[in-house]
Design a protein around this motif. Sequence first.
Motif, PDB file in Angstrom:
ATOM      1  N   ALA A 132     -25.017  11.734  17.520  1.00  0.00           N
ATOM      2  CA  ALA A 132     -25.254  10.226  17.404  1.00  0.00           C
ATOM      3  C   ALA A 132     -25.588   9.843  15.980  1.00  0.00           C
ATOM      4  O   ALA A 132     -25.155   8.874  15.620  1.00  0.00           O
ATOM      5  N   ARG A 133     -26.409  10.610  15.352  1.00  0.00           N
ATOM      6  CA  ARG A 133     -26.789  10.358  13.976  1.00  0.00           C
ATOM      7  C   ARG A 133     -25.851  10.396  12.994  1.00  0.00           C
ATOM      8  O   ARG A 133     -25.928   9.641  12.077  1.00  0.00           O
ATOM      9  N   THR A 134     -24.857  11.185  13.299  1.00  0.00           N
ATOM     10  CA  THR A 134     -23.912  11.385  12.448  1.00  0.00           C
ATOM     11  C   THR A 134     -22.505   9.827  12.580  1.00  0.00           C
ATOM     12  O   THR A 134     -21.930   9.869  11.702  1.00  0.00           O
ATOM     13  N   CYS A 135     -22.927   9.311  13.664  1.00  0.00           N
ATOM     14  CA  CYS A 135     -22.095   8.013  13.744  1.00  0.00           C
ATOM     15  C   CYS A 135     -22.649   6.776  13.040  1.00  0.00           C
ATOM     16  O   CYS A 135     -22.009   5.857  13.000  1.00  0.00           O
ATOM     17  N   THR A 136     -23.869   7.152  12.827  1.00  0.00           N
ATOM     18  CA  THR A 136     -24.626   5.897  12.224  1.00  0.00           C
ATOM     19  C   THR A 136     -24.660   5.740  10.765  1.00  0.00           C
ATOM     20  O   THR A 136     -24.166   6.672  10.063  1.00  0.00           O
TER      21      THR A 136
END
Length: 207
Positions: A203-207
């Motif tokens: 999820a952090r790579t999507c932000t």
Amino acid sequence: MIPQGRPTTTEDDIAAATGLPVHTWRRRHAAAFRARVPVVNPGERLRLYDDEQARAFMSGKPWPTGTTAEAADDEPWPTAVPPGAEHPDGLLTDKETANILGIRDATVRAYATTGYLPAGIERHGRTWWPRHTAEARRDAGDQHHQTPGRKPGDPRNRAPRPRHDPRIEEIAELTAQAPLTTADVVQRYGVGERTAQRLLAAARTCT
């Protein structure tokens, strides 16, 4: 191989039938027995004998009928099944099955646990496979047992395309509003801690 239609016996079984421990039977009687009664699986560590022949020898009877071959009193009996007789229902060892499929015997046992091959038939404390089972697997269209031999560049060698996980985008949106912990993800999605950590990292790579 265990020939189709010919029950087999082991030296342990023969010794038990005479009421002797197997080591005592071997010391006293094995030499004479082996000289007279042929094994049905030459070259194998586990010696198997035709049950009818073994019983005939122990009872002192003539060689049992069943073929036209005969032997003199001082000669070994002929084999109960002619060499090379390959009946579809004959039972094969893992090694013999592997030879038909062109794989290792350990792979045969692994296939039996996954259902790619039938589980096999238990005889004498070992697992055996009918010849027709091995030949059917060999002749099957999928040829799964030959996959280790795929050539470089074969499209089947490519890694599967990763599947989209909608939870990742949802977690990314939630963390944009307020930080989520691993425990939050575990509770919200009912997953294990390691899966929760993976989802958070993705999820952090999507932000």
